[in-house]
Design a protein around this motif. Structure first.
Motif, PDB file in Angstrom:
ATOM      1  N   MET A   1     -14.940   1.642   8.989  1.00 19.04           N
ATOM      2  CA  MET A   1     -14.587   2.245   7.730  1.00 19.04           C
ATOM      3  C   MET A   1     -13.668   1.286   6.975  1.00 19.04           C
ATOM      4  SD  MET A   1     -12.893   5.949   7.009  1.00 19.04           S
ATOM      5  CE  MET A   1     -14.452   6.737   6.721  1.00 19.04           C
ATOM      6  N   LEU A   2     -13.846   1.261   5.681  1.00 25.82           N
ATOM      7  CA  LEU A   2     -13.048   0.377   4.832  1.00 25.82           C
ATOM      8  C   LEU A   2     -12.008   1.214   4.085  1.00 25.82           C
ATOM      9  CD1 LEU A   2     -12.856  -2.592   4.022  1.00 25.82           C
ATOM     10  CD2 LEU A   2     -14.459  -2.125   2.177  1.00 25.82           C
ATOM     11  N   TRP A   3     -10.785   0.703   4.047  1.00 25.77           N
ATOM     12  CA  TRP A   3      -9.667   1.398   3.414  1.00 25.77           C
ATOM     13  C   TRP A   3      -9.087   0.549   2.288  1.00 25.77           C
ATOM     14  CZ3 TRP A   3      -8.637   6.237   5.286  1.00 25.77           C
ATOM     15  CH2 TRP A   3      -9.166   6.545   6.534  1.00 25.77           C
ATOM     16  N   TYR A   4      -8.905   1.182   1.135  1.00 23.58           N
ATOM     17  CA  TYR A   4      -8.238   0.577  -0.018  1.00 23.58           C
ATOM     18  C   TYR A   4      -6.780   1.007   0.064  1.00 23.58           C
ATOM     19  CZ  TYR A   4      -6.804   0.126  -4.927  1.00 23.58           C
ATOM     20  OH  TYR A   4      -6.144  -0.174  -6.083  1.00 23.58           O
ATOM     21  N   CYS A   5      -5.893   0.041   0.247  1.00 26.05           N
ATOM     22  CA  CYS A   5      -4.471   0.323   0.461  1.00 26.05           C
ATOM     23  C   CYS A   5      -3.674  -0.340  -0.662  1.00 26.05           C
ATOM     24  CB  CYS A   5      -4.018  -0.224   1.806  1.00 26.05           C
ATOM     25  SG  CYS A   5      -5.023   0.333   3.198  1.00 26.05           S
ATOM     26  N   ARG A   6      -3.447   0.422  -1.735  1.00 24.19           N
ATOM     27  CA  ARG A   6      -2.702  -0.098  -2.886  1.00 24.19           C
ATOM     28  C   ARG A   6      -1.221  -0.030  -2.560  1.00 24.19           C
ATOM     29  NH1 ARG A   6      -0.203   0.658  -7.750  1.00 24.19           N
ATOM     30  NH2 ARG A   6      -1.057  -0.517  -9.494  1.00 24.19           N
ATOM     31  N   PHE A   7      -0.497  -1.110  -2.884  1.00 22.27           N
ATOM     32  CA  PHE A   7       0.944  -1.113  -2.655  1.00 22.27           C
ATOM     33  C   PHE A   7       1.688  -1.432  -3.939  1.00 22.27           C
ATOM     34  CE2 PHE A   7      -0.451  -5.438  -1.623  1.00 22.27           C
ATOM     35  CZ  PHE A   7       0.427  -6.224  -2.355  1.00 22.27           C
ATOM     36  N   TRP A   9       5.849  -2.461  -4.802  1.00 19.83           N
ATOM     37  CA  TRP A   9       7.173  -2.679  -4.255  1.00 19.83           C
ATOM     38  C   TRP A   9       8.136  -1.605  -4.752  1.00 19.83           C
ATOM     39  CZ3 TRP A   9       8.625  -8.570  -4.767  1.00 19.83           C
ATOM     40  CH2 TRP A   9       7.655  -9.339  -4.127  1.00 19.83           C
ATOM     41  N   HIS A  10       9.041  -1.182  -3.869  1.00 17.85           N
ATOM     42  CA  HIS A  10      10.128  -0.298  -4.299  1.00 17.85           C
ATOM     43  C   HIS A  10      11.038  -1.069  -5.252  1.00 17.85           C
ATOM     44  CE1 HIS A  10       8.892   2.794  -1.587  1.00 17.85           C
ATOM     45  NE2 HIS A  10       9.167   2.108  -0.499  1.00 17.85           N
ATOM     46  N   GLU A  11      11.786  -0.362  -6.034  1.00 19.67           N
ATOM     47  CA  GLU A  11      12.596  -0.949  -7.103  1.00 19.67           C
ATOM     48  C   GLU A  11      13.511  -2.081  -6.634  1.00 19.67           C
ATOM     49  OE1 GLU A  11      16.063   0.612 -10.081  1.00 19.67           O
ATOM     50  OE2 GLU A  11      14.301   1.893  -9.805  1.00 19.67           O
ATOM     51  N   ASN A  12      14.119  -1.946  -5.479  1.00 19.16           N
ATOM     52  CA  ASN A  12      15.080  -2.964  -5.022  1.00 19.16           C
ATOM     53  C   ASN A  12      14.483  -3.990  -4.061  1.00 19.16           C
ATOM     54  OD1 ASN A  12      17.238  -1.886  -6.531  1.00 19.16           O
ATOM     55  ND2 ASN A  12      17.536  -0.308  -4.976  1.00 19.16           N
ATOM     56  N   THR A  13      13.179  -3.960  -3.872  1.00 14.11           N
ATOM     57  CA  THR A  13      12.529  -4.920  -2.980  1.00 14.11           C
ATOM     58  C   THR A  13      12.503  -6.298  -3.628  1.00 14.11           C
ATOM     59  OG1 THR A  13      11.159  -3.208  -1.978  1.00 14.11           O
ATOM     60  CG2 THR A  13      10.381  -5.466  -1.782  1.00 14.11           C
ATOM     61  N   ALA A  43      -1.469  -9.677 -10.987  1.00 10.11           N
ATOM     62  CA  ALA A  43      -0.739 -10.666 -11.780  1.00 10.11           C
ATOM     63  C   ALA A  43       0.627 -10.092 -12.153  1.00 10.11           C
ATOM     64  CB  ALA A  43      -1.521 -11.027 -13.037  1.00 10.11           C
ATOM     65  N   GLY A  44       1.637 -10.911 -12.039  1.00  7.56           N
ATOM     66  CA  GLY A  44       2.997 -10.480 -12.348  1.00  7.56           C
ATOM     67  C   GLY A  44       3.800 -10.143 -11.112  1.00  7.56           C
ATOM     68  N   GLY A  45       3.129  -9.873  -9.996  1.00  9.13           N
ATOM     69  CA  GLY A  45       3.822  -9.602  -8.746  1.00  9.13           C
ATOM     70  C   GLY A  45       4.298  -8.171  -8.614  1.00  9.13           C
ATOM     71  N   GLY A  46       4.731  -7.836  -7.426  1.00  7.30           N
ATOM     72  CA  GLY A  46       5.293  -6.525  -7.159  1.00  7.30           C
ATOM     73  C   GLY A  46       4.290  -5.435  -6.837  1.00  7.30           C
ATOM     74  N   SER A  47       3.003  -5.759  -6.875  1.00  8.16           N
ATOM     75  CA  SER A  47       1.992  -4.771  -6.522  1.00  8.16           C
ATOM     76  C   SER A  47       0.682  -5.476  -6.198  1.00  8.16           C
ATOM     77  CB  SER A  47       1.788  -3.757  -7.651  1.00  8.16           C
ATOM     78  OG  SER A  47       1.349  -4.407  -8.814  1.00  8.16           O
ATOM     79  N   GLY A  48      -0.201  -4.738  -5.579  1.00 11.61           N
ATOM     80  CA  GLY A  48      -1.501  -5.282  -5.205  1.00 11.61           C
ATOM     81  C   GLY A  48      -2.202  -4.329  -4.268  1.00 11.61           C
ATOM     82  N   TYR A  67       6.034  -1.551   6.682  1.00 11.56           N
ATOM     83  CA  TYR A  67       6.349  -1.997   5.325  1.00 11.56           C
ATOM     84  C   TYR A  67       6.835  -0.856   4.416  1.00 11.56           C
ATOM     85  CZ  TYR A  67       3.921  -6.171   6.842  1.00 11.56           C
ATOM     86  OH  TYR A  67       3.553  -7.301   7.531  1.00 11.56           O
ATOM     87  N   MET A  68       6.891   0.353   4.938  1.00 17.69           N
ATOM     88  CA  MET A  68       7.162   1.512   4.087  1.00 17.69           C
ATOM     89  C   MET A  68       8.558   1.530   3.471  1.00 17.69           C
ATOM     90  SD  MET A  68       5.182   4.637   5.912  1.00 17.69           S
ATOM     91  CE  MET A  68       3.408   4.694   5.910  1.00 17.69           C
ATOM     92  N   ASP A  69       9.487   0.786   4.040  1.00 18.19           N
ATOM     93  CA  ASP A  69      10.812   0.717   3.413  1.00 18.19           C
ATOM     94  C   ASP A  69      10.838  -0.287   2.261  1.00 18.19           C
ATOM     95  OD1 ASP A  69      10.527  -1.350   5.352  1.00 18.19           O
ATOM     96  OD2 ASP A  69      12.698  -1.655   5.357  1.00 18.19           O
ATOM     97  N   LEU A  70       9.796  -1.121   2.153  1.00 14.10           N
ATOM     98  CA  LEU A  70       9.719  -2.132   1.095  1.00 14.10           C
ATOM     99  C   LEU A  70       8.723  -1.776  -0.002  1.00 14.10           C
ATOM    100  CD1 LEU A  70       9.668  -5.389   3.264  1.00 14.10           C
ATOM    101  CD2 LEU A  70      11.632  -4.316   2.136  1.00 14.10           C
ATOM    102  N   VAL A  71       7.656  -1.080   0.365  1.00 15.22           N
ATOM    103  CA  VAL A  71       6.599  -0.756  -0.602  1.00 15.22           C
ATOM    104  C   VAL A  71       6.146   0.678  -0.405  1.00 15.22           C
ATOM    105  CG1 VAL A  71       5.759  -3.152  -0.577  1.00 15.22           C
ATOM    106  CG2 VAL A  71       4.638  -1.453   0.845  1.00 15.22           C
ATOM    107  N   SER A  72       5.555   1.239  -1.450  1.00 13.37           N
ATOM    108  CA  SER A  72       4.875   2.525  -1.317  1.00 13.37           C
ATOM    109  C   SER A  72       3.381   2.248  -1.222  1.00 13.37           C
ATOM    110  CB  SER A  72       5.187   3.436  -2.504  1.00 13.37           C
ATOM    111  OG  SER A  72       4.738   2.849  -3.705  1.00 13.37           O
ATOM    112  N   TRP A  73       2.683   3.059  -0.450  1.00 19.21           N
ATOM    113  CA  TRP A  73       1.248   2.890  -0.225  1.00 19.21           C
ATOM    114  C   TRP A  73       0.475   4.043  -0.844  1.00 19.21           C
ATOM    115  CZ3 TRP A  73      -0.344  -1.603   1.620  1.00 19.21           C
ATOM    116  CH2 TRP A  73       0.492  -2.335   2.462  1.00 19.21           C
ATOM    117  N   ASP A  74      -0.673   3.738  -1.396  1.00 15.08           N
ATOM    118  CA  ASP A  74      -1.640   4.724  -1.872  1.00 15.08           C
ATOM    119  C   ASP A  74      -2.954   4.344  -1.201  1.00 15.08           C
ATOM    120  OD1 ASP A  74      -2.929   6.729  -3.302  1.00 15.08           O
ATOM    121  OD2 ASP A  74      -3.216   5.460  -5.065  1.00 15.08           O
ATOM    122  N   VAL A  75      -3.400   5.124  -0.223  1.00 16.70           N
ATOM    123  CA  VAL A  75      -4.500   4.736   0.661  1.00 16.70           C
ATOM    124  C   VAL A  75      -5.704   5.646   0.450  1.00 16.70           C
ATOM    125  CG1 VAL A  75      -5.167   4.442   3.082  1.00 16.70           C
ATOM    126  CG2 VAL A  75      -2.829   3.884   2.357  1.00 16.70           C
TER     127      VAL A  75
END
Length: 98
Positions: A1-7, A9-13, A43-48, A67-75
């Protein structure tokens, strides 16, 4: 199964925090590079997003949790559509209903 995991960064990361964590997890063997089909930054960083190939949702969670303390995930579970195959199927479906 393939998973799309959008991340995102949290504000202070900071970039340094992400680099350090990725290397720590790589050295620990928990990043599972054989399961990561793609890793993309916007582009621009902080997400992907990552494309992760595993049939085990527990394995996916084990990969993302450090990585959950650094980024939020939408899976989301995803599947591939081959363009020409879909065009052919759409034609057949429309002909069947005509």
């Amino acid at each position: 199964m393939l998973w799309y995991c959008r991340f995102r960064w949290h504000e202070n990361t900071r970039a340094e925090d992400v680099r350090r964590r990725v290397l720590e997890q790589h050295e620990a063997g928990t990043n599972k590079p054989d399961k990561i089909r793609g890793w993309y930054n916007l582009a621009g960083g902080g997400s992907g997003f990552l494309l992760v190939d595993t049939d085990d949702p527990h394995e996916l969670t084990d990969l993302l949790q450090p990585y959950m303390d650094l980024v939020s995930w939408d899976v989301h579970a995803i599947y591939e559509l081959r363009y020409q195959q879909m065009i052919d199927e759409f034609r057949q479906q429309l002909q069947a209903t005509a």
